[in-house]
Scaffold this motif. Structure first.
Motif, short mmCIF file in Angstrom:
data_model
loop_
_atom_site.label_atom_id
_atom_site.label_comp_id
_atom_site.label_asym_id
_atom_site.label_seq_id
_atom_site.Cartn_x
_atom_site.Cartn_y
_atom_site.Cartn_z
N ASP A 109 0.84 -1.20 0.00
CA ASP A 109 0.00 0.00 0.00
C ASP A 109 0.87 1.25 0.00
O ASP A 109 2.05 1.20 0.38
CB ASP A 109 -0.90 0.02 1.25
N ASP A 111 0.03 4.01 1.76
CA ASP A 111 -0.34 4.90 2.86
C ASP A 111 0.55 4.76 4.09
O ASP A 111 0.21 5.23 5.17
CB ASP A 111 -1.80 4.63 3.25
N GLN A 113 1.27 2.01 5.65
CA GLN A 113 0.91 0.91 6.56
C GLN A 113 1.69 -0.37 6.29
O GLN A 113 1.59 -1.32 7.06
CB GLN A 113 -0.60 0.65 6.48
N ARG A 140 -2.90 -3.74 14.25
CA ARG A 140 -3.14 -2.68 13.29
C ARG A 140 -3.65 -1.49 14.07
O ARG A 140 -4.72 -1.55 14.66
CB ARG A 140 -4.17 -3.17 12.28
N ARG A 216 -2.41 4.93 9.32
CA ARG A 216 -2.26 5.59 8.02
C ARG A 216 -1.49 6.89 8.17
O ARG A 216 -1.65 7.58 9.18
CB ARG A 216 -3.65 5.97 7.50
MG MG Z 1 -4.37 1.39 4.58
#
Ligand code: MG
Ligand code: UDP
Length: 325
Positions: A109, A111, A113, A140, A216
């Motif tokens: 990803d 972002d 993460q 997470r 994020r």
């Molecule tokens: Mg994400």
């Protein structure tokens, strides 16, 4: 463990990294700096970054063109794929895998993460013979209690219904070898997609690493509860036919119920002082049979809808522009 063909050659090994982006103007440059920092440390390898812009309507593309590509370094090439509209994260990953030329392909990803600091061990695992590497989230930061609960419930259900046993915390941060990628390209072109599920269902040699997903960099997840629900249902239909067979169970239950109820009514009519009230028994029978019928029709319609989608053979994504730098 056998050594992968990739390292039997003396040439530099090409690794492709697919980064899906949808309105990531605040995160994309930071992700690039993190990636560049890690990738320049890896000797004997060269990289192809595939930036898949999934129909962003912010400055994501301009940042890639003006700040990322112009700021590149010797062992990194870039490919930018721009979709004609937003097709979704799964489509973006498929497009990246379709266009990747590397001996291994990593999806991640944009972002922040999926930490680039995890890349060296994923690549090392591939170089030592692993066909795919799954990154499993231990925690997470941005997942609330409700999302965790829904996710746990989904995996419990799908693992009961499907013959494939899915890992609960597997993420869309993974590496696949060219061989696995070719299989995904040739045989898994369904409209209804769940790439990390396909990967776990096709065999080959796998290694799993845990990682902690930070929050994020900016903004919020693009997956709403409704979208997550659609993805969950789609996955159940793609990996299990058991809900279809539930209608057989309903039919058997209904036949048994009808026989017993019929026998009881007949007995009471012949021998009983007061046969069962017509109103109550008819209402009971009608409500029960209609609910079973509607439930069965709903399950059938959901499968039918997915089957029609597949029959139409519409494209999974449409590319507006593709550039190599
Ligand atoms: Mg994400
Ligand atoms: N993404 C995408 N298309 C979409 C939604 C998301 O390419 O329609 C990208 C997004 O830019 C990010 C990745 O997919 O890089 C994961 O998206 P998100 O962070 O919203 O999902 P989550 O981390 O909550 O699973």
């Amino acid at each position: 463990m056998e050594t992968n063909d990739a390292i039997k050659t003396t040439e530099e090994v090409l690794i492709s990294i697919v980064i899906s982006l949808y309105n990531e103007e605040d995160a994309v440059f930071g992700s690039w700096l993190g990636l560049k920092n890690e990738l320049t440390k890896l000797k004997g390898l060269c990289f192809e970054l595939i930036w898949v812009n999934d129909g962003s309507n912010d400055q994501t593309q301009q940042i890639i063109d003006e700040k990322v590509i112009k700021n590149t370094t010797h062992n990194i090439d870039h490919c930018t794929i721009e979709f004609s509209k937003n097709f979704g994260h799964e489509a973006a990953m498929i497009a990246g895998i379709d266009h990747a030329k590397g001996k291994a392909i990593i999806c991640m990803d944009a972002d922040g993460q999926h930490p680039p600091s995890e890349l060296p061990k994923m690549i090392a695992s591939f170089l030592s013979g692993t066909d795919y590497v799954l990154m499993e989230r231990t925690r997470r930061e941005d997942n609330g209690f409700l999302k965790e609960l829904c996710s746990a419930l989904f995996y419990k259900t799908i693992n009961k219904l499907s013959s494939v046993k899915f890992r609960h915390s597997a993420s869309d941060f993974f590496l696949v070898s060219r061989q696995v990628a070719e299989n995904l390209k040739s045989h898994y072109r369904e409209q209804n997609r769940f790439i990390r599920g396909y990967i776990q269902s096709i065999g080959f040699c796998c290694e799993v690493f845990p990682f902690e997903a930070p929050g994020r960099v900016n903004g919020k997840s693009h997956y709403s509860y409704v979208q997550l629900m659609k993805l969950a249902l789609g996955t159940i239909f793609a990996f299990s036919n058991k809900p279809l067979r539930i209608s057989i169970l309903f039919s058997v239950l209904f036949i048994v119920f009808t026989l017993l109820f019929g026998a009881y009514t007949l007995y009471m009519f012949v021998y009983g002082n007061s046969p069962p009230s017509g109103y109550t028994s008819i209402i009971l029978l009608l409500t029960f049979s209609f609910s079973m019928l509607f439930l069965t029709i709903t399950i059938l319609s959901l499968y039918f809808e997915k089957a029609i989608q597949e029959m139409r053979h519409r494209p999974i994504y449409i590319i507006k522009r593709i550039k190599f730098n």
